[in-house]
Design a protein around this motif. Structure first.
Motif, PDB file in Angstrom:
ATOM      1  N   THR A 337       0.836  -1.175   0.069  1.00 31.37           N
ATOM      2  CA  THR A 337       0.050  -0.086  -0.006  1.00 31.37           C
ATOM      3  C   THR A 337       0.766   1.261   0.058  1.00 31.37           C
ATOM      4  OG1 THR A 337      -1.639  -1.090   1.200  1.00 31.37           O
ATOM      5  CG2 THR A 337      -1.859   1.151   1.372  1.00 31.37           C
ATOM      6  N   ASP A 338       0.776   2.130  -0.852  1.00 32.27           N
ATOM      7  CA  ASP A 338       1.262   3.408  -0.745  1.00 32.27           C
ATOM      8  C   ASP A 338       0.267   4.463  -0.803  1.00 32.27           C
ATOM      9  OD1 ASP A 338       2.851   5.790  -1.257  1.00 32.27           O
ATOM     10  OD2 ASP A 338       3.900   4.571  -2.986  1.00 32.27           O
ATOM     11  N   GLU A 339       0.437   5.201   0.157  1.00 37.03           N
ATOM     12  CA  GLU A 339      -0.441   6.594   0.620  1.00 37.03           C
ATOM     13  C   GLU A 339       0.088   7.789  -0.121  1.00 37.03           C
ATOM     14  OE1 GLU A 339      -3.384   6.145   2.102  1.00 37.03           O
ATOM     15  OE2 GLU A 339      -3.223   4.493   3.238  1.00 37.03           O
ATOM     16  N   PHE A 340       1.234   7.912  -0.782  1.00 35.27           N
ATOM     17  CA  PHE A 340       1.895   8.805  -1.284  1.00 35.27           C
ATOM     18  C   PHE A 340       2.074   9.715  -0.351  1.00 35.27           C
ATOM     19  CE2 PHE A 340      -0.631   6.979  -4.825  1.00 35.27           C
ATOM     20  CZ  PHE A 340       0.499   6.279  -5.521  1.00 35.27           C
ATOM     21  N   SER A 341       2.506   9.472   0.842  1.00 41.66           N
ATOM     22  CA  SER A 341       2.661  10.536   2.021  1.00 41.66           C
ATOM     23  C   SER A 341       3.922  10.941   2.388  1.00 41.66           C
ATOM     24  CB  SER A 341       2.176   9.901   3.314  1.00 41.66           C
ATOM     25  OG  SER A 341       2.864   8.653   3.555  1.00 41.66           O
ATOM     26  N   GLY A 342       4.887  10.467   1.399  1.00 42.76           N
ATOM     27  CA  GLY A 342       6.226  10.862   1.692  1.00 42.76           C
ATOM     28  C   GLY A 342       6.789  12.132   0.824  1.00 42.76           C
ATOM     29  N   GLN A 343       8.189  12.386   1.065  1.00 46.75           N
ATOM     30  CA  GLN A 343       8.540  13.256  -0.060  1.00 46.75           C
ATOM     31  C   GLN A 343       8.935  12.847  -1.246  1.00 46.75           C
ATOM     32  OE1 GLN A 343       8.883  16.598   1.202  1.00 46.75           O
ATOM     33  NE2 GLN A 343       7.513  15.668   3.007  1.00 46.75           N
ATOM     34  N   LYS A 344       9.373  11.604  -1.361  1.00 49.93           N
ATOM     35  CA  LYS A 344       9.554  11.070  -2.828  1.00 49.93           C
ATOM     36  C   LYS A 344       9.007   9.564  -3.082  1.00 49.93           C
ATOM     37  CE  LYS A 344      14.051   9.443  -1.157  1.00 49.93           C
ATOM     38  NZ  LYS A 344      15.450   9.641  -1.382  1.00 49.93           N
ATOM     39  N   LEU A 345       8.931   9.278  -4.264  1.00 46.67           N
ATOM     40  CA  LEU A 345       8.579   7.901  -4.517  1.00 46.67           C
ATOM     41  C   LEU A 345       9.104   6.717  -3.787  1.00 46.67           C
ATOM     42  CD1 LEU A 345       7.838   8.135  -8.101  1.00 46.67           C
ATOM     43  CD2 LEU A 345       6.192   7.623  -6.664  1.00 46.67           C
ATOM     44  N   GLN A 346       8.361   5.748  -3.235  1.00 43.70           N
ATOM     45  CA  GLN A 346       9.149   4.462  -2.604  1.00 43.70           C
ATOM     46  C   GLN A 346       9.898   3.809  -3.684  1.00 43.70           C
ATOM     47  OE1 GLN A 346       6.863   2.070   0.060  1.00 43.70           O
ATOM     48  NE2 GLN A 346       5.146   3.790   0.124  1.00 43.70           N
ATOM     49  N   PRO A 347      11.007   3.147  -3.189  1.00 47.35           N
ATOM     50  CA  PRO A 347      11.836   2.663  -4.467  1.00 47.35           C
ATOM     51  C   PRO A 347      11.462   1.588  -5.193  1.00 47.35           C
ATOM     52  CG  PRO A 347      12.622   2.024  -2.103  1.00 47.35           C
ATOM     53  CD  PRO A 347      11.757   3.306  -1.879  1.00 47.35           C
ATOM     54  N   ARG A 515      -3.501   6.906  -3.197  1.00 47.03           N
ATOM     55  CA  ARG A 515      -3.657   5.666  -2.404  1.00 47.03           C
ATOM     56  C   ARG A 515      -3.655   4.477  -3.466  1.00 47.03           C
ATOM     57  NH1 ARG A 515      -6.275   1.437   0.586  1.00 47.03           N
ATOM     58  NH2 ARG A 515      -5.296   1.207   2.467  1.00 47.03           N
ATOM     59  N   PHE A 516      -2.667   3.685  -3.638  1.00 43.16           N
ATOM     60  CA  PHE A 516      -2.446   2.633  -4.482  1.00 43.16           C
ATOM     61  C   PHE A 516      -2.224   1.340  -3.640  1.00 43.16           C
ATOM     62  CE2 PHE A 516       0.019  -0.483  -6.592  1.00 43.16           C
ATOM     63  CZ  PHE A 516      -0.636  -0.625  -7.898  1.00 43.16           C
TER      64      PHE A 516
END
Length: 522
Positions: A337-347, A515-516
């Protein structure tokens, strides 16, 4: 150990574990608990591993997906964390695509990655990059060898006098020629080959090797150099890959192939095992290699599999399970799950290596700038099972400008995609095959602030799509009868399917996602 380490000889009980060899059976029973295969779930071809201190580091082929060459870290070979990439942002200046077969090695306080890539305006070549620590950052030193027919699968090894060599394969099978394995000295700065190259061995087309041998990884044991290598066809539904071994007293030979090759073959669980490196853990020897899971095969891709072996009384490696990779334990569902809450894309996010998208994260939203070429700007996540569900939310679909479409997609490559998209005032199911885009179905899209999109996949190639205008309370299939779409055309010959988002249209357009999720269905 992997790469140019020369570990001290170790003593192992020999022979098959079983009633006729209770000692070997006892040793097998005391093997350290590592975890179920695949230990690298998803598309991780040609894996390489090295131990640095108490930590194991691995990498693998990324082919035409960026970022290039994942870097994974583990303390026990069983649980791995993706911590970055060898080339996370910029490609090496000399190369454009086909980033294959990275070989990670450690010598002194330096980490080296030897890798294959397609040379701009040329053919396949072997290059090298180095770093002061395994996680990078890496400095590229350019290509070392690029023969007219192509050069791939570089591996460093010191000979019996301690002189450093590069081992590689001449890619003769690309033009229906034999595939010699070469060795040539390399300088200590790893910037150039020196001296003359020598052939170690080549494929025998009359045997299981067929039209090629490749992916050589070497170790030393009890006075011999051992070359683990792959032969036959690596990839796709018709793959025939298997693993053999050869040995020599001197690095430059003469080399003797094992009479009982191949030593690692397909079984009911894993197909076409090959191309890996040897690693030791708690006194046990393993080959980390790739193989297709029998179920899902090319749609998931070649996954990282760990297979244990022992040494026979006459000094040859023998794999547990009668020359087959270890069968998987009970399947373990993967979820992301990615909530896109960070400063950059997850790796974990990937993109077509020559078409890096412009993507930013703001306030828990992914802003993806559209592209007008191919199927559009794409971000994908490797799949880990043939059955899975992926969802995302597209914000303000009515605000997409004319000529723009955005949504959820199953990506094979930039020219082979299945996608559920919003465009104008419609929701559409589109298929891009060999660069030609067709609308398979569409429905009116009400004036809503958000639309949820869902894809469910069965057996890796049967796709069903649905959308929800009310935050997932109700789902409407597309096409309306819920018929599955055949996605057999999606994966290229050497890659598995990715699932993610896309945005196609003028570069002035931006699609916004929230959210993905991606969840295996076992």
């Amino acid at each position: 150990m992997a790469a140019c380490h020369q570990p001290a000889a170790t003593t192992h009980l020999s022979g098959k574990a079983g009633a006729d060899n209770p000692a070997a059976a006892a040793e097998a029973a005391t093997a350290p608990a590592i975890g179920a295969n695949p230990i690298l779930p998803g598309d991780f071809p040609d894996p390489s591993v090295v131990q640095v201190g108490n930590t194991y580091w691995a990498t693998a082929t990324s082919s035409n997906w960026g970022p290039v060459f994942p870097l994974l870290r583990s303390s026990n070979l069983g649980r791995w964390e993706l911590v970055g990439h060898v080339f996370p942002d910029k490609l090496p200046a000399w190369a454009d695509y086909y980033f294959w077969a990275p070989e990670i090695s450690q010598e002194g306080n330096k980490t080296y990655v030897y890798y294959t890539a397609h040379k701009r305006g040329g053919n396949l070549a072997v290059g090298v990059a180095s770093a002061d620590r395994p996680e990078g950052p890496y400095t590229d030193h350019g290509p070392l060898v690029g023969q007219p027919d192509g050069s791939i699968d570089g591996f460093p090894m010191r000979d019996e006098q301690g002189r450093l060599y590069l081992i590689w394969k001449e890619d003769g099978n690309s033009i229906n020629q034999p595939t010699p394995i070469w060795a040539q000295p390399i300088n200590e700065t790893r910037t150039a080959l020196v001296g003359e190259k020598r052939e170690l061995f080549r494929n025998n087309s009359a045997t299981w090797e067929g039209n090629l041998v490749e992916g050589v990884a070497m170790v030393r044991h009890d006075g011999y150099f051992y070359a683990f290598y792959a032969g036959a066809g690596c990839c796709g539904a018709g793959c025939t890959y298997a693993t053999g071994v050869a040995r020599a007293k001197s690095l430059l030979g003469p080399w003797e192939k094992y009479a009982r090759n191949p030593v690692l073959t397909s079984n009911d669980a894993w197909k076409c095992p090959g191309h890996g490196t040897v690693v030791e853990y708690k006194g046990h020897s393993y080959l980390l290699h790739h193989a297709y899971a029998a179920r899902g095969q090319q749609y998931v891709g070649r996954q990282g599999v760990l297979s244990e072996f022992t040494w026979t009384a006459d000094g040859w490696p023998e794999f547990r399970g009668g020359s087959t990779p270890i069968a998987p334990a009970a399947a373990q569902a993967q979820s992301f799950t990615d909530e896109f809450s960070g400063q950059k894309l997850q790796p974990v996010w990937q993109w077509p290596v020559e078409q890096r998208p412009i993507a930013t994260l703001r306030s828990g939203q992914l802003h993806l700038q559209a592209r007008p070429d191919h199927a559009g700007a794409a971000l994908g996540h490797s799949t880990t099972a043939p059955d899975y569900t992926a969802t995302t939310t597209l914000l303000n679909p009515a605000d997409l400008p004319a000529g723009c479409r955005a949504g959820l997609a199953a990506h094979g490559d930039p020219d082979n995609v299945l996608a559920l998209v919003a465009r104008g005032n419609k929701i559409a199911l589109i298929q891009t095959q060999k660069g030609q885009t067709t609308t398979l179905a569409e429905a009116p899209l009400p004036a809503v602030k958000t639309v949820q999109l869902r894809v469910q996949t069965h057996q890796g190639n049967r796709f069903t799509f649905a959308w929800s205008p009310d935050s997932g309370t109700t789902w409407q299939p597309l096409p309306a009868d819920g018929a599955a779409v055949d996605g057999s055309f999606l994966p290229p010959w050497d890659r598995g399917v990715r699932v993610g988002v896309l945005a196609h249209g003028p570069a002035s357009a931006t699609a916004v996602f929230e959210r993905f999720t991606l969840t295996d269905a076992l």
